[in-house]
Design a protein around this motif. Structure first.
Motif, PDB file in Angstrom:
ATOM      1  N   ARG A   1      17.976  -9.459  -7.841  1.00 59.43           N
ATOM      2  CA  ARG A   1      18.884  -9.746  -6.876  1.00 59.43           C
ATOM      3  C   ARG A   1      18.015 -10.492  -5.707  1.00 59.43           C
ATOM      4  N   THR A   2      18.653 -11.279  -5.179  1.00 58.13           N
ATOM      5  CA  THR A   2      17.734 -12.212  -4.007  1.00 58.13           C
ATOM      6  C   THR A   2      18.195 -11.864  -2.608  1.00 58.13           C
ATOM      7  N   SER A   3      19.301 -11.173  -2.377  1.00 59.98           N
ATOM      8  CA  SER A   3      19.755 -10.625  -1.190  1.00 59.98           C
ATOM      9  C   SER A   3      19.960  -9.091  -1.359  1.00 59.98           C
ATOM     10  N   ALA A   4      19.438  -8.430  -0.561  1.00 63.71           N
ATOM     11  CA  ALA A   4      20.053  -6.877  -0.502  1.00 63.71           C
ATOM     12  C   ALA A   4      19.708  -6.290   1.004  1.00 63.71           C
ATOM     13  N   TYR A   5      20.140  -5.147   1.285  1.00 63.52           N
ATOM     14  CA  TYR A   5      19.891  -4.440   2.428  1.00 63.52           C
ATOM     15  C   TYR A   5      18.426  -4.548   2.876  1.00 63.52           C
ATOM     16  N   ALA A   6      17.710  -4.305   2.057  1.00 65.91           N
ATOM     17  CA  ALA A   6      16.150  -4.104   2.013  1.00 65.91           C
ATOM     18  C   ALA A   6      15.452  -4.438   0.931  1.00 65.91           C
ATOM     19  N   PHE A   7      14.306  -5.054   0.815  1.00 66.96           N
ATOM     20  CA  PHE A   7      13.585  -5.098   0.055  1.00 66.96           C
ATOM     21  C   PHE A   7      12.239  -4.210   0.190  1.00 66.96           C
ATOM     22  N   GLU A   8      11.710  -3.450  -0.999  1.00 64.72           N
ATOM     23  CA  GLU A   8      10.635  -2.406  -0.616  1.00 64.72           C
ATOM     24  C   GLU A   8       9.661  -2.515  -1.624  1.00 64.72           C
ATOM     25  N   MET A   9       8.455  -2.394  -1.166  1.00 63.73           N
ATOM     26  CA  MET A   9       7.113  -2.244  -2.440  1.00 63.73           C
ATOM     27  C   MET A   9       7.374  -0.861  -2.975  1.00 63.73           C
ATOM     28  N   ALA A  10       7.077  -1.038  -4.162  1.00 56.83           N
ATOM     29  CA  ALA A  10       7.091   0.436  -4.792  1.00 56.83           C
ATOM     30  C   ALA A  10       5.970   0.547  -5.930  1.00 56.83           C
ATOM     31  N   HIS A  11       5.124   1.769  -5.862  1.00 56.69           N
ATOM     32  CA  HIS A  11       4.191   1.806  -6.858  1.00 56.69           C
ATOM     33  C   HIS A  11       5.033   2.309  -8.122  1.00 56.69           C
ATOM     34  N   LEU A  12       4.172   1.704  -9.152  1.00 64.68           N
ATOM     35  CA  LEU A  12       4.607   1.759 -10.564  1.00 64.68           C
ATOM     36  C   LEU A  12       3.979   3.229 -11.106  1.00 64.68           C
ATOM     37  N   VAL A  13       2.884   3.512 -10.816  1.00 62.28           N
ATOM     38  CA  VAL A  13       2.257   4.729 -11.210  1.00 62.28           C
ATOM     39  C   VAL A  13       2.070   5.328  -9.498  1.00 62.28           C
ATOM     40  N   GLN A  14       2.868   6.471  -9.419  1.00 62.95           N
ATOM     41  CA  GLN A  14       3.025   7.050  -8.162  1.00 62.95           C
ATOM     42  C   GLN A  14       1.677   7.095  -7.445  1.00 62.95           C
ATOM     43  N   ALA A  15       1.631   7.137  -6.175  1.00 64.10           N
ATOM     44  CA  ALA A  15       0.465   7.401  -5.325  1.00 64.10           C
ATOM     45  C   ALA A  15      -0.015   8.786  -5.515  1.00 64.10           C
ATOM     46  N   SER A  16       0.879   9.677  -5.486  1.00 67.53           N
ATOM     47  CA  SER A  16       0.784  11.042  -5.779  1.00 67.53           C
ATOM     48  C   SER A  16      -0.213  11.433  -7.118  1.00 67.53           C
ATOM     49  N   GLN A  17      -0.004  10.335  -7.956  1.00 70.11           N
ATOM     50  CA  GLN A  17      -0.525  10.622  -9.382  1.00 70.11           C
ATOM     51  C   GLN A  17      -1.812   9.606  -9.540  1.00 70.11           C
ATOM     52  N   GLY A  18      -2.282   9.250  -8.453  1.00 69.15           N
ATOM     53  CA  GLY A  18      -3.461   8.194  -8.364  1.00 69.15           C
ATOM     54  C   GLY A  18      -3.232   6.744  -8.352  1.00 69.15           C
ATOM     55  N   GLY A  19      -1.778   6.443  -8.274  1.00 69.00           N
ATOM     56  CA  GLY A  19      -1.653   4.859  -8.377  1.00 69.00           C
ATOM     57  C   GLY A  19      -2.272   4.152  -7.199  1.00 69.00           C
ATOM     58  N   ARG A  20      -2.706   2.987  -7.486  1.00 70.05           N
ATOM     59  CA  ARG A  20      -3.270   2.225  -6.318  1.00 70.05           C
ATOM     60  C   ARG A  20      -2.399   1.299  -5.722  1.00 70.05           C
ATOM     61  N   GLY A  21      -2.768   1.169  -4.422  1.00 73.38           N
ATOM     62  CA  GLY A  21      -2.131   0.104  -3.556  1.00 73.38           C
ATOM     63  C   GLY A  21      -2.703  -1.154  -3.418  1.00 73.38           C
ATOM     64  N   ASP A  22      -4.029  -1.184  -3.906  1.00 77.35           N
ATOM     65  CA  ASP A  22      -4.594  -2.235  -3.828  1.00 77.35           C
ATOM     66  C   ASP A  22      -4.900  -2.855  -5.006  1.00 77.35           C
ATOM     67  N   ASP A  23      -3.905  -2.629  -5.960  1.00 77.23           N
ATOM     68  CA  ASP A  23      -3.753  -3.347  -7.335  1.00 77.23           C
ATOM     69  C   ASP A  23      -2.436  -4.041  -7.333  1.00 77.23           C
ATOM     70  N   PRO A  24      -2.172  -5.363  -7.433  1.00 77.59           N
ATOM     71  CA  PRO A  24      -0.827  -5.848  -7.537  1.00 77.59           C
ATOM     72  C   PRO A  24      -0.102  -5.519  -8.811  1.00 77.59           C
ATOM     73  N   ALA A  25      -0.989  -5.076 -10.096  1.00 75.91           N
ATOM     74  CA  ALA A  25      -0.326  -4.640 -11.203  1.00 75.91           C
ATOM     75  C   ALA A  25       0.306  -3.412 -11.060  1.00 75.91           C
ATOM     76  N   ASN A  26       0.297  -2.736  -9.997  1.00 73.50           N
ATOM     77  CA  ASN A  26       0.892  -1.349  -9.773  1.00 73.50           C
ATOM     78  C   ASN A  26       1.726  -1.431  -8.781  1.00 73.50           C
ATOM     79  N   VAL A  27       2.055  -2.467  -8.209  1.00 75.40           N
ATOM     80  CA  VAL A  27       3.348  -2.688  -7.341  1.00 75.40           C
ATOM     81  C   VAL A  27       4.370  -3.683  -7.701  1.00 75.40           C
ATOM     82  N   SER A  28       5.393  -3.175  -7.231  1.00 71.25           N
ATOM     83  CA  SER A  28       6.599  -3.900  -7.548  1.00 71.25           C
ATOM     84  C   SER A  28       7.516  -3.841  -6.443  1.00 71.25           C
ATOM     85  N   LEU A  29       8.124  -5.440  -6.242  1.00 77.72           N
ATOM     86  CA  LEU A  29       9.290  -5.739  -5.249  1.00 77.72           C
ATOM     87  C   LEU A  29      10.645  -4.861  -5.829  1.00 77.72           C
TER      88      LEU A  29
END
Length: 111
Positions: A43-71
């Protein structure tokens, strides 16, 4: 009744260098990589676009690794959005792990 002394608990200090927070550099890279589209439904238009951790932050997922974040289209609290799917449905774990493998391969080819 005599006063009872307070237990001598050590206060927990927050960890320095919180790596679960998604950095601005990673945000910019994810937007470039996804071309501003939801990485699940396209989708190119939505109410909002958000960054999401693929490995959850609570499980040690890093936010400084682009391979762990998805739009993803969101918000995550609305049912029917991709961010809600990724965070709250039973099928999400398999999708997140497959997407993470795809992104790791993408960044390995870049090097």
């Amino acid at each position: 009744m005599p006063a009872v002394p307070k237990p001598n608990y050590k206060r927990r200090k927050p960890k320095r260098g919180n790596t679960s927070k998604i950095t601005n550099k990673v945000r910019d890279e994810v937007i470039r990589r996804s071309e501003g589209k939801c990485e699940r439904c396209g989708r190119t238009s939505a109410y909002a676009f958000e960054m999401a951790h693929l490995v959850q932050a609570s499980q040690g997922g890093r936010g400084d690794d682009p391979a762990n974040v998805s739009l993803l289209c969101g918000p995550s609290v609305n049912t029917g959005t991709c961010h809600n799917f990724a965070d709250y449905t039973a099928e999400c774990r398999e999708w997140r792990m497959n997407k993470r493998k795809e992104l790791i391969g993408y960044y390995e080819r870049q090097d």
